[in-house]
Design an enzyme around this catalytic site. Structure first.
Site, PDB file in Angstrom:
ATOM      1  N   LYS A  14    -174.529  68.115  86.770  1.00 14.75           N
ATOM      2  CA  LYS A  14    -173.638  68.890  87.651  1.00 14.75           C
ATOM      3  C   LYS A  14    -172.463  69.471  86.864  1.00 14.75           C
ATOM      4  O   LYS A  14    -172.146  70.649  86.963  1.00 14.75           O
ATOM      5  CB  LYS A  14    -173.076  67.993  88.781  1.00 14.75           C
ATOM      6  CG  LYS A  14    -174.133  67.318  89.627  1.00 14.75           C
ATOM      7  CD  LYS A  14    -173.512  66.425  90.696  1.00 14.75           C
ATOM      8  CE  LYS A  14    -172.737  65.230  90.158  1.00 14.75           C
ATOM      9  NZ  LYS A  14    -173.552  64.220  89.474  1.00 14.75           N
ATOM     10  N   ARG A  89    -169.483  63.058  98.567  1.00 14.93           N
ATOM     11  CA  ARG A  89    -170.403  61.989  98.176  1.00 14.93           C
ATOM     12  C   ARG A  89    -170.764  61.091  99.338  1.00 14.93           C
ATOM     13  O   ARG A  89    -171.585  60.180  99.173  1.00 14.93           O
ATOM     14  CB  ARG A  89    -169.727  61.125  97.127  1.00 14.93           C
ATOM     15  CG  ARG A  89    -170.103  61.470  95.695  1.00 14.93           C
ATOM     16  CD  ARG A  89    -169.266  60.570  94.816  1.00 14.93           C
ATOM     17  NE  ARG A  89    -169.863  60.261  93.571  1.00 14.93           N
ATOM     18  CZ  ARG A  89    -169.606  60.903  92.441  1.00 14.93           C
ATOM     19  NH1 ARG A  89    -168.842  61.959  92.422  1.00 14.93           N
ATOM     20  NH2 ARG A  89    -170.141  60.484  91.321  1.00 14.93           N
ATOM     21  N   ARG A 123    -174.290  60.029  76.609  1.00 15.00           N
ATOM     22  CA  ARG A 123    -173.232  61.021  76.821  1.00 15.00           C
ATOM     23  C   ARG A 123    -171.978  60.639  76.035  1.00 15.00           C
ATOM     24  O   ARG A 123    -171.582  59.475  75.975  1.00 15.00           O
ATOM     25  CB  ARG A 123    -172.878  61.114  78.306  1.00 15.00           C
ATOM     26  CG  ARG A 123    -171.652  62.006  78.536  1.00 15.00           C
ATOM     27  CD  ARG A 123    -171.467  62.420  79.952  1.00 15.00           C
ATOM     28  NE  ARG A 123    -171.388  61.303  80.865  1.00 15.00           N
ATOM     29  CZ  ARG A 123    -171.335  61.436  82.192  1.00 15.00           C
ATOM     30  NH1 ARG A 123    -171.370  62.640  82.735  1.00 15.00           N
ATOM     31  NH2 ARG A 123    -171.276  60.381  82.964  1.00 15.00           N
ATOM     32  N   ARG A 153    -167.707  57.265  78.028  1.00 15.04           N
ATOM     33  CA  ARG A 153    -166.971  56.958  79.253  1.00 15.04           C
ATOM     34  C   ARG A 153    -167.140  55.485  79.605  1.00 15.04           C
ATOM     35  O   ARG A 153    -168.217  54.927  79.396  1.00 15.04           O
ATOM     36  CB  ARG A 153    -167.535  57.817  80.401  1.00 15.04           C
ATOM     37  CG  ARG A 153    -166.638  58.971  80.779  1.00 15.04           C
ATOM     38  CD  ARG A 153    -167.305  59.962  81.681  1.00 15.04           C
ATOM     39  NE  ARG A 153    -167.778  59.425  82.956  1.00 15.04           N
ATOM     40  CZ  ARG A 153    -168.246  60.173  83.943  1.00 15.04           C
ATOM     41  NH1 ARG A 153    -168.293  61.481  83.808  1.00 15.04           N
ATOM     42  NH2 ARG A 153    -168.676  59.632  85.065  1.00 15.04           N
ATOM     43  N   ARG A 164    -174.137  52.853  89.712  1.00 19.03           N
ATOM     44  CA  ARG A 164    -173.806  54.210  90.185  1.00 19.03           C
ATOM     45  C   ARG A 164    -175.035  54.861  90.822  1.00 19.03           C
ATOM     46  O   ARG A 164    -174.925  55.564  91.829  1.00 19.03           O
ATOM     47  CB  ARG A 164    -173.292  55.066  89.017  1.00 19.03           C
ATOM     48  CG  ARG A 164    -171.874  54.690  88.601  1.00 19.03           C
ATOM     49  CD  ARG A 164    -171.527  55.213  87.232  1.00 19.03           C
ATOM     50  NE  ARG A 164    -171.594  56.645  87.118  1.00 19.03           N
ATOM     51  CZ  ARG A 164    -171.748  57.290  85.961  1.00 19.03           C
ATOM     52  NH1 ARG A 164    -171.836  56.608  84.828  1.00 19.03           N
ATOM     53  NH2 ARG A 164    -171.788  58.594  85.930  1.00 19.03           N
TER      54      ARG A 164
HETATM   55  P1  AP5 Z   1    -173.251  65.835  83.048  1.00 17.81           P
HETATM   56  O1  AP5 Z   1    -173.251  67.321  83.188  1.00 17.81           O
HETATM   57  O2  AP5 Z   1    -171.997  65.167  82.573  1.00 17.81           O
HETATM   58  O3  AP5 Z   1    -173.787  65.182  84.401  1.00 17.81           O
HETATM   59  P2  AP5 Z   1    -173.102  64.983  85.808  1.00 17.81           P
HETATM   60  O4  AP5 Z   1    -174.146  65.230  86.852  1.00 17.81           O
HETATM   61  O5  AP5 Z   1    -171.842  65.778  85.910  1.00 17.81           O
HETATM   62  O6  AP5 Z   1    -172.833  63.423  85.718  1.00 17.81           O
HETATM   63  P3  AP5 Z   1    -171.561  62.521  85.993  1.00 17.81           P
HETATM   64  O7  AP5 Z   1    -171.901  61.171  85.440  1.00 17.81           O
HETATM   65  O8  AP5 Z   1    -170.287  63.135  85.518  1.00 17.81           O
HETATM   66  O9  AP5 Z   1    -171.578  62.461  87.517  1.00 17.81           O
HETATM   67  P4  AP5 Z   1    -171.108  61.327  88.355  1.00 17.81           P
HETATM   68  O10 AP5 Z   1    -171.380  61.948  89.661  1.00 17.81           O
HETATM   69  O11 AP5 Z   1    -171.630  59.981  88.188  1.00 17.81           O
HETATM   70  O12 AP5 Z   1    -169.604  61.096  87.836  1.00 17.81           O
HETATM   71  P5  AP5 Z   1    -168.220  61.617  88.335  1.00 17.81           P
HETATM   72  O13 AP5 Z   1    -167.401  61.924  87.161  1.00 17.81           O
HETATM   73  O14 AP5 Z   1    -168.368  62.652  89.419  1.00 17.81           O
HETATM   74  O15 AP5 Z   1    -174.472  65.426  82.091  1.00 17.81           O
HETATM   75  C1  AP5 Z   1    -174.726  64.085  81.735  1.00 17.81           C
HETATM   76  C2  AP5 Z   1    -175.265  64.031  80.284  1.00 17.81           C
HETATM   77  O16 AP5 Z   1    -176.524  64.684  80.220  1.00 17.81           O
HETATM   78  C3  AP5 Z   1    -174.352  64.752  79.266  1.00 17.81           C
HETATM   79  O17 AP5 Z   1    -174.421  64.059  78.052  1.00 17.81           O
HETATM   80  C4  AP5 Z   1    -174.984  66.147  79.164  1.00 17.81           C
HETATM   81  O18 AP5 Z   1    -174.707  66.735  77.934  1.00 17.81           O
HETATM   82  C5  AP5 Z   1    -176.463  65.830  79.363  1.00 17.81           C
HETATM   83  N1  AP5 Z   1    -177.186  66.895  80.066  1.00 17.81           N
HETATM   84  C6  AP5 Z   1    -176.769  67.607  81.158  1.00 17.81           C
HETATM   85  N2  AP5 Z   1    -177.729  68.471  81.549  1.00 17.81           N
HETATM   86  C7  AP5 Z   1    -178.781  68.275  80.702  1.00 17.81           C
HETATM   87  C8  AP5 Z   1    -180.088  68.862  80.600  1.00 17.81           C
HETATM   88  N3  AP5 Z   1    -180.502  69.826  81.451  1.00 17.81           N
HETATM   89  N4  AP5 Z   1    -180.906  68.418  79.622  1.00 17.81           N
HETATM   90  C9  AP5 Z   1    -180.493  67.443  78.746  1.00 17.81           C
HETATM   91  N5  AP5 Z   1    -179.276  66.863  78.787  1.00 17.81           N
HETATM   92  C10 AP5 Z   1    -178.441  67.265  79.762  1.00 17.81           C
HETATM   93  O19 AP5 Z   1    -167.650  60.297  89.079  1.00 17.81           O
HETATM   94  C11 AP5 Z   1    -167.257  59.144  88.366  1.00 17.81           C
HETATM   95  C12 AP5 Z   1    -166.702  58.098  89.339  1.00 17.81           C
HETATM   96  O20 AP5 Z   1    -165.539  58.632  90.017  1.00 17.81           O
HETATM   97  C13 AP5 Z   1    -167.637  57.665  90.474  1.00 17.81           C
HETATM   98  O21 AP5 Z   1    -168.519  56.648  90.067  1.00 17.81           O
HETATM   99  C14 AP5 Z   1    -166.629  57.211  91.536  1.00 17.81           C
HETATM  100  O22 AP5 Z   1    -166.124  55.927  91.239  1.00 17.81           O
HETATM  101  C15 AP5 Z   1    -165.501  58.221  91.385  1.00 17.81           C
HETATM  102  N6  AP5 Z   1    -165.667  59.392  92.248  1.00 17.81           N
HETATM  103  C16 AP5 Z   1    -165.814  60.700  91.847  1.00 17.81           C
HETATM  104  N7  AP5 Z   1    -165.954  61.510  92.901  1.00 17.81           N
HETATM  105  C17 AP5 Z   1    -165.888  60.730  94.011  1.00 17.81           C
HETATM  106  C18 AP5 Z   1    -166.005  60.984  95.409  1.00 17.81           C
HETATM  107  N8  AP5 Z   1    -166.222  62.234  95.871  1.00 17.81           N
HETATM  108  N9  AP5 Z   1    -165.912  59.940  96.255  1.00 17.81           N
HETATM  109  C19 AP5 Z   1    -165.682  58.694  95.815  1.00 17.81           C
HETATM  110  N10 AP5 Z   1    -165.586  58.368  94.497  1.00 17.81           N
HETATM  111  C20 AP5 Z   1    -165.695  59.378  93.605  1.00 17.81           C
END
Ligand code: AP5
Length: 208
Positions: A14, A89, A123, A153, A164
């Site tokens: 994402k 979410r 990552r 991270r 997660r």
């Molecule tokens: P990346 O693009 O970073 O993936 P992502 O989908 O953004 O993954 P995240 O882990 O950031 O999402 P998340 O939803 O768990 O975390 P968030 O920060 O929102 O890609 C991942 C890896 O794959 C990278 O190394 C990239 O280079 C690689 N990659 C990407 N695309 C690729 C492809 N096509 N092919 C190969 N490699 C690829 O949330 C973190 C925490 O914050 C949560 O656990 C929660 O505690 C809190 N939080 C955040 N938002 C909320 C909410 N709305 N409500 C409650 N708690 C929340």
């Protein structure tokens, strides 16, 4: 109007897609994960509350996250569209969002759980400029954009990743049906190259 929500499990890509789409369309990329990590780093009251949830891979309480997003969407740069990454979410978050804005597309980037554990364990992120990379293509763990050291991270450790994914499957997966019901859902296969997924995102948005 591009009022976009990017859905998908942790590691689906994402954030990687949102950075590119934001540059291409000139609309802000609003990541609740990034905002919460900044709050943790700066030790704000929200950051202090959020840290324990994030370290366990649990969701931060709805009222905290909804408040942050409402405030962010009220800024003038979001008037012409936005990309929400990692929000909503939960159903409560989705309903709160519907009360303040009309989402025009919800793009679900789907990848199977087993493939995500490998992606997330490798990552590496830059705390200085926000670059997201991977050991597969950044083996020296140096940021290709600003030269700072890339780090893992805190929540990208195997046990936390599994939690997660479980939290995603329980609380966030139902949103696919929610946005399908609103007639704005687009589903993409996220297990392809970043370029191939990006081309597909542009296609569903009708951007040449
Ligand atoms: P990346 O693009 O970073 O993936 P992502 O989908 O953004 O993954 P995240 O882990 O950031 O999402 P998340 O939803 O768990 O975390 P968030 O920060 O929102 O890609 C991942 C890896 O794959 C990278 O190394 C990239 O280079 C690689 N990659 C990407 N695309 C690729 C492809 N096509 N092919 C190969 N490699 C690829 O949330 C973190 C925490 O914050 C949560 O656990 C929660 O505690 C809190 N939080 C955040 N938002 C909320 C909410 N709305 N409500 C409650 N708690 C929340």
């Amino acid at each position: 109007m591009y009022n976009l929500v990017f859905l998908g499990p942790p590691g689906a890509g994402k954030g990687s897609q949102a950075v590119r789409v934001s540059q291409r369309l000139g609309i802000p990329h609003i990541s609740t994960g990034d905002m919460l990590r900044a709050a943790v780093k700066n030790e704000t009251p929200i950051g202090l509350e959020a840290k324990a949830y994030m370290d366990r891979g649990e969701l931060v309480p709805d009222e905290v996250v909804i408040g942050i997003v409402k405030e962010r969407l009220s800024l003038s740069d979001a008037e012409g569209g936005y990309i929400l990454d990692g929000f909503p979410r939960t159903l409560a978050q989705a309903e709160a969002l519907s009360n303040v804005t009309k989402v025009t597309k919800a793009i679900n980037i789907a990848v199977e759980d087993e493939k995500l554990v490998k992606r997330l364990s490798g990552r590496r992120v830059c705390m200085k400029c926000g670059y997201t990379g991977h050991l597969d293509y950044d083996p020296d763990e140096i940021c290709p954009k600003c030269g700072d050291k890339l780090i893992q991270r805190d929540d990208d450790k195997p046990d936390t990743i599994r939690n997660r994914l479980a939290v995603y499957n329980k609380s966030t997966l139902p949103l696919i049906e929610y946005y399908q019901g609103l007639g704005v859902l687009e589903e993409l296969d996220g297990y392809r190259s970043i370029d191939a997924v990006y081309i597909d995102v542009m296609r569903v948005l009708g951007v040449q």
